[in-house]
Design an enzyme around this catalytic site. Sequence first.
Site, PDB file in Angstrom:
ATOM      1  N   GLU A   1       0.241   3.667   1.727  1.00 29.36           N
ATOM      2  CA  GLU A   1       0.330   4.113   3.131  1.00 29.36           C
ATOM      3  C   GLU A   1       1.723   3.849   3.703  1.00 29.36           C
ATOM      4  OE1 GLU A   1      -2.053   5.536   5.600  1.00 29.36           O
ATOM      5  OE2 GLU A   1      -2.605   6.229   3.615  1.00 29.36           O
TER       6      GLU A   1
ATOM      7  N   TYR B   1      -1.546  -0.006  10.705  1.00 31.51           N
ATOM      8  CA  TYR B   1      -1.864  -0.626   9.407  1.00 31.51           C
ATOM      9  C   TYR B   1      -0.643  -0.574   8.492  1.00 31.51           C
ATOM     10  CZ  TYR B   1      -3.632  -0.881   4.614  1.00 31.51           C
ATOM     11  OH  TYR B   1      -3.811  -1.215   3.282  1.00 31.51           O
TER      12      TYR B   1
ATOM     13  N   SER C   1       0.812  -1.220   0.000  1.00 39.03           N
ATOM     14  CA  SER C   1       0.000   0.000   0.000  1.00 39.03           C
ATOM     15  C   SER C   1       0.845   1.269   0.000  1.00 39.03           C
ATOM     16  CB  SER C   1      -0.876  -0.002   1.265  1.00 39.03           C
ATOM     17  OG  SER C   1      -1.410   1.265   1.500  1.00 39.03           O
TER      18      SER C   1
HETATM   19  P1  NAP Z   1     -11.531  -4.311   1.840  1.00 37.72           P
HETATM   20  O1  NAP Z   1     -12.673  -3.974   0.932  1.00 37.72           O
HETATM   21  O2  NAP Z   1     -11.519  -3.791   3.210  1.00 37.72           O
HETATM   22  O3  NAP Z   1     -11.448  -5.916   1.889  1.00 37.72           O
HETATM   23  C1  NAP Z   1     -10.628  -6.557   2.818  1.00 37.72           C
HETATM   24  C2  NAP Z   1     -10.881  -8.048   2.741  1.00 37.72           C
HETATM   25  O4  NAP Z   1     -10.094  -8.692   3.756  1.00 37.72           O
HETATM   26  C3  NAP Z   1     -12.331  -8.459   3.019  1.00 37.72           C
HETATM   27  O5  NAP Z   1     -12.674  -9.561   2.209  1.00 37.72           O
HETATM   28  C4  NAP Z   1     -12.290  -8.880   4.488  1.00 37.72           C
HETATM   29  O6  NAP Z   1     -13.300  -9.795   4.846  1.00 37.72           O
HETATM   30  C5  NAP Z   1     -10.925  -9.571   4.510  1.00 37.72           C
HETATM   31  N1  NAP Z   1     -10.401  -9.729   5.855  1.00 37.72           N
HETATM   32  C6  NAP Z   1     -10.361  -8.830   6.865  1.00 37.72           C
HETATM   33  N2  NAP Z   1      -9.813  -9.374   7.972  1.00 37.72           N
HETATM   34  C7  NAP Z   1      -9.513 -10.655   7.657  1.00 37.72           C
HETATM   35  C8  NAP Z   1      -8.974 -11.734   8.374  1.00 37.72           C
HETATM   36  N3  NAP Z   1      -8.609 -11.631   9.663  1.00 37.72           N
HETATM   37  N4  NAP Z   1      -8.807 -12.922   7.745  1.00 37.72           N
HETATM   38  C9  NAP Z   1      -9.183 -13.054   6.449  1.00 37.72           C
HETATM   39  N5  NAP Z   1      -9.712 -12.080   5.708  1.00 37.72           N
HETATM   40  C10 NAP Z   1      -9.881 -10.877   6.310  1.00 37.72           C
HETATM   41  O7  NAP Z   1     -10.146  -3.893   1.170  1.00 37.72           O
HETATM   42  P2  NAP Z   1      -9.798  -3.599  -0.377  1.00 37.72           P
HETATM   43  O8  NAP Z   1      -9.985  -2.163  -0.616  1.00 37.72           O
HETATM   44  O9  NAP Z   1     -10.463  -4.606  -1.224  1.00 37.72           O
HETATM   45  O10 NAP Z   1      -8.224  -3.840  -0.367  1.00 37.72           O
HETATM   46  C11 NAP Z   1      -7.666  -5.124  -0.659  1.00 37.72           C
HETATM   47  C12 NAP Z   1      -6.259  -5.187  -0.098  1.00 37.72           C
HETATM   48  O11 NAP Z   1      -5.463  -4.156  -0.670  1.00 37.72           O
HETATM   49  C13 NAP Z   1      -6.170  -4.965   1.408  1.00 37.72           C
HETATM   50  O12 NAP Z   1      -5.122  -5.779   1.895  1.00 37.72           O
HETATM   51  C14 NAP Z   1      -5.796  -3.506   1.561  1.00 37.72           C
HETATM   52  O13 NAP Z   1      -5.107  -3.299   2.772  1.00 37.72           O
HETATM   53  C15 NAP Z   1      -4.924  -3.318   0.347  1.00 37.72           C
HETATM   54  N6  NAP Z   1      -4.893  -1.980  -0.242  1.00 37.72           N
HETATM   55  C16 NAP Z   1      -6.051  -1.326  -0.546  1.00 37.72           C
HETATM   56  C17 NAP Z   1      -5.994  -0.095  -1.174  1.00 37.72           C
HETATM   57  C18 NAP Z   1      -7.244   0.651  -1.557  1.00 37.72           C
HETATM   58  O14 NAP Z   1      -7.143   1.857  -1.834  1.00 37.72           O
HETATM   59  N7  NAP Z   1      -8.378   0.003  -1.648  1.00 37.72           N
HETATM   60  C19 NAP Z   1      -4.749   0.461  -1.515  1.00 37.72           C
HETATM   61  C20 NAP Z   1      -3.597  -0.263  -1.203  1.00 37.72           C
HETATM   62  C21 NAP Z   1      -3.679  -1.484  -0.586  1.00 37.72           C
HETATM   63  P3  NAP Z   1     -14.780  -9.271   5.284  1.00 37.72           P
HETATM   64  O15 NAP Z   1     -15.500  -9.003   4.004  1.00 37.72           O
HETATM   65  O16 NAP Z   1     -15.298 -10.429   6.053  1.00 37.72           O
HETATM   66  O17 NAP Z   1     -14.574  -8.045   6.108  1.00 37.72           O
HETATM   67  O1  F7E Z   2      -8.884   8.304   4.120  1.00 39.86           O
HETATM   68  C1  F7E Z   2      -9.242  11.742   5.325  1.00 39.86           C
HETATM   69  C2  F7E Z   2      -8.356  10.797   6.102  1.00 39.86           C
HETATM   70  O2  F7E Z   2      -9.924   6.254   5.072  1.00 39.86           O
HETATM   71  C3  F7E Z   2      -8.374   9.166   3.131  1.00 39.86           C
HETATM   72  C4  F7E Z   2      -7.243   2.254   2.542  1.00 39.86           C
HETATM   73  O3  F7E Z   2      -7.777   1.565   1.449  1.00 39.86           O
HETATM   74  O4  F7E Z   2      -6.036   3.744   1.117  1.00 39.86           O
HETATM   75  C5  F7E Z   2      -6.988   3.701   2.156  1.00 39.86           C
HETATM   76  O5  F7E Z   2      -6.522   4.392   3.307  1.00 39.86           O
HETATM   77  C6  F7E Z   2      -8.083  10.534   3.732  1.00 39.86           C
HETATM   78  C7  F7E Z   2      -7.317  10.461   5.052  1.00 39.86           C
HETATM   79  O6  F7E Z   2      -8.310   6.091   3.129  1.00 39.86           O
HETATM   80  C8  F7E Z   2     -12.544  11.432   6.810  1.00 39.86           C
HETATM   81  O7  F7E Z   2      -7.835  11.421   7.279  1.00 39.86           O
HETATM   82  C9  F7E Z   2     -11.213  13.044   6.201  1.00 39.86           C
HETATM   83  O8  F7E Z   2      -6.307  11.447   5.035  1.00 39.86           O
HETATM   84  O9  F7E Z   2     -10.540   6.998   2.741  1.00 39.86           O
HETATM   85  P1  F7E Z   2      -9.521   6.881   3.799  1.00 39.86           P
HETATM   86  P2  F7E Z   2      -6.769   5.947   3.539  1.00 39.86           P
HETATM   87  O10 F7E Z   2      -6.538   6.216   4.957  1.00 39.86           O
HETATM   88  O11 F7E Z   2      -5.993   6.747   2.548  1.00 39.86           O
HETATM   89  C10 F7E Z   2      -4.768   3.167   1.419  1.00 39.86           C
HETATM   90  C11 F7E Z   2      -3.908   3.248   0.185  1.00 39.86           C
HETATM   91  C12 F7E Z   2      -4.868   1.810   1.983  1.00 39.86           C
HETATM   92  O12 F7E Z   2      -3.983   0.972   1.813  1.00 39.86           O
HETATM   93  C13 F7E Z   2      -5.945   1.577   2.983  1.00 39.86           C
HETATM   94  O13 F7E Z   2      -6.225   0.181   3.105  1.00 39.86           O
HETATM   95  O14 F7E Z   2      -9.324  11.153   4.036  1.00 39.86           O
HETATM   96  N1  F7E Z   2     -10.596  11.870   5.904  1.00 39.86           N
HETATM   97  N2  F7E Z   2     -12.402  12.798   6.764  1.00 39.86           N
HETATM   98  C14 F7E Z   2     -11.397  10.848   6.258  1.00 39.86           C
HETATM   99  N3  F7E Z   2     -11.256   9.512   6.142  1.00 39.86           N
HETATM  100  C15 F7E Z   2     -12.276   8.739   6.591  1.00 39.86           C
HETATM  101  N4  F7E Z   2     -12.167   7.396   6.475  1.00 39.86           N
HETATM  102  N5  F7E Z   2     -13.400   9.253   7.169  1.00 39.86           N
HETATM  103  C16 F7E Z   2     -13.589  10.610   7.308  1.00 39.86           C
HETATM  104  O15 F7E Z   2     -14.607  11.054   7.803  1.00 39.86           O
END
Ligand code: NAP
Ligand code: F7E
Length: 345
Positions: free
Chosen positions: A131, A153, A129
Amino acid sequence: MKKAFITGITGQDGSYLSEILLDKEYEVHGTVRRSSSINTDRIDNLISKYSKEGQLNLHYSDLSDPTSLDNLLKKIEPDEIYNLGAQSHVHVSFLNPLYSSQTSVSGVVSLLESVKNLDKEIKFYQASSSEMYGGASGDLLDENSIFDPKSPYAAAKVYAHNLTKIYRESYGLFCVNGILFNHESPRRGETFVTRKITRAVTRISIGLQEKLTLGNLDASRDWGFAKDFVEGMYLMMNYKEADDWVLATGETHTVRDFLKIAFDYFSLNWEDYVLTSDRYIRPNEVNHLLGNPSKAKDKLGWEIKTSFEELVKLMVESDLELAEKEKVLYENGMLKPTWEYPSSS
Ligand code: NAP
Ligand code: F7E
């Protein structure tokens, strides 16, 4: 028929990836967590289409349970593993640090150990990620940029990223890290900021909600469309060698920019509806992220097909349909408003 094993198949990315792989005639196996209510909404259409013939198979497991993962891998003997499972909410990782870290750390160790010990060449994909960079500088971040994690995370993701590289270098395994910047869609979890905004603005537009409360509006992210990004995962796994890859759009926008486009869709002024609260401020913030996807573009031929403006619009239009359905239920007394979540997000 190739076999793929996906952790996190019920999540946003897992659902899009399954579609791509099933369409390419893979046999897909995914892990689901037992929960008190069914949590397969995002893949229900795939279950009805593909599970009868055995092309899509779901198995109970958890990343914190090495035995269940090892047993499944021995039984299925997949060609490819996509490790997408995680407690993926950054703010929640401050509130549940051990669980959030353990899920990512224990999962990757278990899977890589099983891959190493199985007598079969298995390709492994780790969901790394943006992050991990921490966002302290305004640099254009690429595969060589330094990691400076700011949350439990992100720290766990750095560990998983490094371990994936270590198994690639130590044992010659095909282990890939996809360093993906934020990617969103109508299937995004509702407590991430983009979806929180599109759910709220559409409800506001038809009188179902009055206000939206957010945290840091100045944060900026490199936001793309999840479907485009998941196609990149497939390209990485089918490249001639395993490597680390950044997927990003190369553009960054603030939360305010997102709000403006979403509210403009309804000719509303976002400032009339948005409140801020400390409840959504994190103990440590990643202020700014901007990625450089040149390597993936040049070597994988990966490209972004959806612009930022198109992404906001497609999320708004999808959530408007949902809000209109909710309105009917609400008017018939079958739905109580639940948009203010009791937990921090
Ligand atoms: P998501 O919608 O939150 O999906 C996470 C998945 O992980 C869900 O299927 C969840 O199951 C499962 N999970 C959670 N805890 C678990 C556990 N203890 N054992 C097995 N499975 C578990 O996330 P996403 O956006 O699809 O992201 C997919 C991956 O890419 C994640 O690893 C995330 O950290 C990473 N990532 C995401 C982004 C982004 O912007 N979306 C960017 C960079 C990296 P449930 O459905 O039961 O909750
Ligand atoms: O926050 C700000 C918050 O929670 C984005 C995950 O998929 O992407 C995701 O992480 C920004 C942050 O995503 C609210 O403070 C303001 O600066 O949508 P977010 P994230 O933290 O960037 C990365 C790449 C991953 O890997 C992660 O799994 O938005 N923000 N107000 C808020 N964020 C949330 N959630 N809620 C608010 O009310």
